[in-house]
Each structure stands twice: as C-alpha cells, then as structure tokens.
Design an enzyme around this catalytic site. Structure first.
Site, PDB file in Angstrom:
ATOM      1  N   HIS A  97       0.973  -1.131   0.012  1.00 22.84           N
ATOM      2  CA  HIS A  97      -0.013   0.008  -0.197  1.00 22.84           C
ATOM      3  C   HIS A  97       0.743   1.179  -0.050  1.00 22.84           C
ATOM      4  O   HIS A  97       0.310   2.110  -0.384  1.00 22.84           O
ATOM      5  CB  HIS A  97      -1.050  -0.015   1.149  1.00 22.84           C
ATOM      6  CG  HIS A  97      -2.314  -0.895   0.821  1.00 22.84           C
ATOM      7  ND1 HIS A  97      -3.503  -0.325   1.198  1.00 22.84           N
ATOM      8  CD2 HIS A  97      -2.177  -2.031   0.515  1.00 22.84           C
ATOM      9  CE1 HIS A  97      -4.347  -1.365   0.915  1.00 22.84           C
ATOM     10  NE2 HIS A  97      -3.655  -2.377   0.447  1.00 22.84           N
ATOM     11  N   ASP A  98       2.122   1.227   0.325  1.00 19.30           N
ATOM     12  CA  ASP A  98       3.050   2.435   0.407  1.00 19.30           C
ATOM     13  C   ASP A  98       3.461   2.350  -1.039  1.00 19.30           C
ATOM     14  O   ASP A  98       3.561   3.564  -1.535  1.00 19.30           O
ATOM     15  CB  ASP A  98       4.197   2.132   1.459  1.00 19.30           C
ATOM     16  CG  ASP A  98       5.195   3.294   1.398  1.00 19.30           C
ATOM     17  OD1 ASP A  98       4.687   4.389   1.352  1.00 19.30           O
ATOM     18  OD2 ASP A  98       6.323   3.107   1.589  1.00 19.30           O
ATOM     19  N   ASP A 112       8.009   5.079  -0.262  1.00 20.00           N
ATOM     20  CA  ASP A 112       8.440   6.232   0.332  1.00 20.00           C
ATOM     21  C   ASP A 112       8.104   6.734   1.536  1.00 20.00           C
ATOM     22  O   ASP A 112       8.414   7.664   2.282  1.00 20.00           O
ATOM     23  CB  ASP A 112       8.192   7.550  -0.406  1.00 20.00           C
ATOM     24  CG  ASP A 112       6.567   8.047  -0.734  1.00 20.00           C
ATOM     25  OD1 ASP A 112       5.891   7.025  -0.138  1.00 20.00           O
ATOM     26  OD2 ASP A 112       6.391   8.816  -1.349  1.00 20.00           O
ATOM     27  N   SER A 154       5.486   7.413   2.990  1.00 20.99           N
ATOM     28  CA  SER A 154       4.265   8.200   2.950  1.00 20.99           C
ATOM     29  C   SER A 154       3.241   7.708   3.779  1.00 20.99           C
ATOM     30  O   SER A 154       2.202   8.353   4.362  1.00 20.99           O
ATOM     31  CB  SER A 154       3.733   8.892   1.516  1.00 20.99           C
ATOM     32  OG  SER A 154       3.290   7.765   0.796  1.00 20.99           O
ATOM     33  N   PRO A 198      -5.431  -1.055  -5.706  1.00 26.68           N
ATOM     34  CA  PRO A 198      -6.382  -1.800  -6.345  1.00 26.68           C
ATOM     35  C   PRO A 198      -7.605  -2.073  -5.288  1.00 26.68           C
ATOM     36  O   PRO A 198      -7.396  -2.147  -4.096  1.00 26.68           O
ATOM     37  CB  PRO A 198      -5.908  -2.991  -6.704  1.00 26.68           C
ATOM     38  CG  PRO A 198      -4.236  -2.580  -6.804  1.00 26.68           C
ATOM     39  CD  PRO A 198      -4.233  -1.426  -5.808  1.00 26.68           C
ATOM     40  N   HIS A 241      -1.391 -12.753  -0.825  1.00 28.50           N
ATOM     41  CA  HIS A 241      -2.630 -13.314  -0.249  1.00 28.50           C
ATOM     42  C   HIS A 241      -2.731 -14.697   0.394  1.00 28.50           C
ATOM     43  O   HIS A 241      -3.884 -15.202   0.678  1.00 28.50           O
ATOM     44  CB  HIS A 241      -4.117 -13.033  -1.012  1.00 28.50           C
ATOM     45  CG  HIS A 241      -4.167 -11.530  -1.068  1.00 28.50           C
ATOM     46  ND1 HIS A 241      -4.984 -11.201  -1.909  1.00 28.50           N
ATOM     47  CD2 HIS A 241      -3.753 -10.530  -0.189  1.00 28.50           C
ATOM     48  CE1 HIS A 241      -5.310  -9.779  -1.853  1.00 28.50           C
ATOM     49  NE2 HIS A 241      -4.523  -9.494  -0.821  1.00 28.50           N
ATOM     50  N   ASP A 248      -6.363 -17.803   2.875  1.00 23.97           N
ATOM     51  CA  ASP A 248      -5.991 -19.347   2.820  1.00 23.97           C
ATOM     52  C   ASP A 248      -6.490 -20.081   3.917  1.00 23.97           C
ATOM     53  O   ASP A 248      -5.753 -20.053   4.949  1.00 23.97           O
ATOM     54  CB  ASP A 248      -4.635 -19.559   2.411  1.00 23.97           C
ATOM     55  CG  ASP A 248      -4.174 -21.077   2.244  1.00 23.97           C
ATOM     56  OD1 ASP A 248      -5.080 -21.781   2.371  1.00 23.97           O
ATOM     57  OD2 ASP A 248      -3.005 -21.139   1.986  1.00 23.97           O
ATOM     58  N   THR A 263      -3.554 -23.275   4.683  1.00 25.74           N
ATOM     59  CA  THR A 263      -2.365 -23.087   5.559  1.00 25.74           C
ATOM     60  C   THR A 263      -2.256 -21.452   5.691  1.00 25.74           C
ATOM     61  O   THR A 263      -1.676 -20.618   4.947  1.00 25.74           O
ATOM     62  CB  THR A 263      -1.069 -23.222   4.541  1.00 25.74           C
ATOM     63  OG1 THR A 263      -1.114 -22.850   3.217  1.00 25.74           O
ATOM     64  CG2 THR A 263      -0.970 -24.919   4.615  1.00 25.74           C
ATOM     65  N   ASP A 265       3.176 -19.996   0.949  1.00 23.08           N
ATOM     66  CA  ASP A 265       3.438 -21.299  -0.011  1.00 23.08           C
ATOM     67  C   ASP A 265       2.750 -20.956  -1.249  1.00 23.08           C
ATOM     68  O   ASP A 265       1.973 -19.825  -1.357  1.00 23.08           O
ATOM     69  CB  ASP A 265       3.173 -22.556   0.835  1.00 23.08           C
ATOM     70  CG  ASP A 265       1.729 -22.339   1.215  1.00 23.08           C
ATOM     71  OD1 ASP A 265       0.745 -21.581   0.834  1.00 23.08           O
ATOM     72  OD2 ASP A 265       1.317 -23.171   2.261  1.00 23.08           O
TER      73      ASP A 265
END
Length: 349
Positions: free
Chosen positions: A71-72, A79, A81, A168, A199, A251, A254, A259
């Site tokens: 997300h940065d 940076d 922010s 996104p 994810h 997930d 696991t 993985d």
C-alpha cells in the site's frame, strides 16, 4: 529465540531464489543491498527480532507488514508516505478508504524505528524499514529470501487523494487490476499474479467478501465462480447483514504460511475476494497459465514473487538528497531555520 536462529532449513534453501534473481531484476541503480553495510550493520537483526517477538502474540503481523509495503509503494512509490499522521500541511493516507481500519502494523514499525535510531541515529529511512520488514515477514512465514535493494529516502508529504484512487479494490475486475498495476509501472502479467500471491497468508474483513456471497454485481445471487462448498463455509463465517469487520483467512488450508496454496485455491474456486478469483476465472485471461504454473511449482512462484517484489520496491524511490531520513516515521522532521540577530549572533529556531 532471535531472528537469526529462527530461520528454518527450508527458508534458508530459498536464499538461492533471491540470489539468482538479483542480477535479473531491473533494480534502480541508486539502490543496493549493501547500502547500510557500514553505517548500520544491525538493521536486519533489529527488524527481524522485532517481527519474531511480535509473531508470538500476533500471527497475522507478517502478512500485515507485507500489505503495508504494498500500500505504500502503490502511492507515489515506496517512500513511507503511508506512515505519516495528519498534519496542517496534508491529510494522512491512513484515512483513505483502502487503508482506514484495514492497514495495520504502524506500531510495529515505530518500535523498529526507535531501536534503529538508538543503534544508528538518523541513518535508516522509514521507507527502507518497511521494505526490509516485508521481506523478513515473508521469509519467517516460509517464503523466499532476496537481497533487498536499499537506499530509499522518506517523503515529506502524504497523498490522501491518490491513495483513494491508486490502490486496487478487492472488488476489481481483471481489467481494472491490470490498469491499476500498469499505472504504477507494473505492466507484466507476472507482476499482478505473483504479487497477488501475497494473499497466501493473512486475513480479510467480511465486508470485502459478502457482496460476492449474496448479491454479486447486483444479481441477488452468489458469484458463479465460487466453489459451492466454499460458498457455504463463507456464508457461515460472513452472514448476510452480519458484522463486516469479522476476519476470514485468505487461505483456509495454510493460513499463516507463505506457500503456493493460494493458487491451488484459485484453481478450485476458493479465492476469498473477487480480485483474487478473477485471475483464474476470467475466460481467456493471460493470467490463467501463470496461476497454473505457480500452483504446481513452488520454485517458479517464489522466483516470480521475488522478481515482482524487487520491481515494486523500485517504484519511484526517493534517493540522494531527495526527501529526508525521518527521525519519527509518523511525522516530517522539524525544519530548522537559521537566523542572525542585530549583533551578528547566529541561532537556529
């Protein structure tokens, strides 16, 4: 047990992936893995020990730190922010819709920064701390290691408006995902598919899942790409009109391990959020062969992930004299103004 002694044999074996791909990556020339070799040798141990200690009480923190880095980087580059609190000059990115009450790990970064400042004052940027923390989080969760290019500097402003549009959405179509990635310079299908593999661990809130369980695209029906058995399980965890902040594992097989299970889940219609499942369920998509490859070969997935992480980490870095090295990751350094009084005495305020 500290960071160095917590590395498993399997994780150490993954070092090869990073070493092989370092030369292949189009790394920014001003960033290099040995940037702090002389100026702050303990940086990796400090960050690693902090994560190891945090994992004892918060198994979710590794995935959260990886997401924080993502997300940065998607908002004006990597940076830091995203770490800035509100000020009179700008509104924090933490208040942007994709981040608010969702992105976490800020207090952990604070602890890392405080320890690093004690060891190496005014030397290590918050942007590099986030980057290293994401890499070590992946490694400690069973994923690959790679030599992280370093030397970023910190932004002196935040970008609230851009954070609302650049990141996104979990409800994105494949076309929307590709556009969001291409807009920041990640224009290869492998960038999207490999980074989505983040994810493979962590959790999402029910509010990002329920629309596809009960009223997908306004149809009053569930998303047809959902595995029927998985649909029943998700409806149990996220009932209609229930608490939208309830957490669900990305997930379920696991949930805390880095993985390739994420991709196997997509093959079986068990992607948790829409923007995951579209990688495999969009007819004729060029992402489908990559999902198939990564689901069947850990080495191929790890290699693609490392390459994409280095590319993402090199998005528009501030280097040299750009930006600053923040002393506190939450605020811009105080500006020092030099003045001279009538007697010629110079002071700073």
């Amino acid at each position: 047990m500290g960071f160095s002694s917590s590395l498993s044999c399997s994780a150490m074996g993954a070092l090869i992936v990073g070493c092989l791909l370092l030369q292949a990556s189009n790394s920014n020339a001003q960033l290099r893995p040995d940037f702090y070799f002389r100026t702050c040798p303990p940086i990796f141990n400090i960050i690693g020990d902090t994560i190891v200690n945090e994992l004892r009480t918060d198994p979710r923190i590794a995935a959260s730190l990886l997401r924080l880095h993502f997300h940065d980087c998607f908002v004006r580059g990597c940076d830091a922010s995203i770490l800035l609190d509100n000020s009179t000059s700008f509104r924090t990115e933490k208040d942007a819709a994709p981040n608010k009450n969702s992105v976490r790990g800020f207090d952990v970064i604070d602890r890392m920064k405080a320890a690093i400042e004690r060891a190496c004052p005014r030397t290590v940027s918050c942007a590099d701390i986030i980057t290293i923390a994401s890499q070590i989080s992946v490694l400690l969760s069973g994923g690959p290691w790679w030599p992280v290019p370093l030397g970023r500097r910190d932004s002196v402003e935040a970008f609230f408006a851009l954070a609302n549009t650049a990141l996104p959405s979990p409800f994105s179509t494949l076309t929307q995902l590709k556009t969001a990635f291409a807009d920041v310079g990640l224009n290869r299908p492998s960038d999207l598919v490999a980074l989505s593999g983040g994810h493979t661990f962590g959790k999402a809130q029910c509010q990002f899942v329920t629309p596809r369980l009960y009223n997908f695209n306004g149809t009053n029906r569930p998303d047809p790409s959902l595995n029927p058995t998985y649909l029943v399980e998700l409806r149990r965890l996220c009932p209609q009109n229930g608490n939208g902040t309830v957490l669900v594992n990305f997930d379920s097989v696991t949930p805390t391990t880095f993985d390739r299970q994420y991709y196997t889940n997509l093959l079986n219609g068990k992607g948790l959020i829409q923007s995951d499942q579209v990688l495999f369920s969009t007819p004729g998509a060029d992402t489908i062969p990559l999902v198939n490859q990564y689901s069947s070969n850990t080495f191929v997935f790890f290699g693609a992930f490392v390459d994409a992480m280095i590319r993402m980490g090199n998005l528009k870095p501030l280097t040299g004299t750009q930006g600053e090295i923040r002393q506190n990751c939450r605020v811009v350094n105080p500006r020092i103004r030099v003045v001279e009084n009538d007697d010629g005495v110079v002071s700073s305020i």
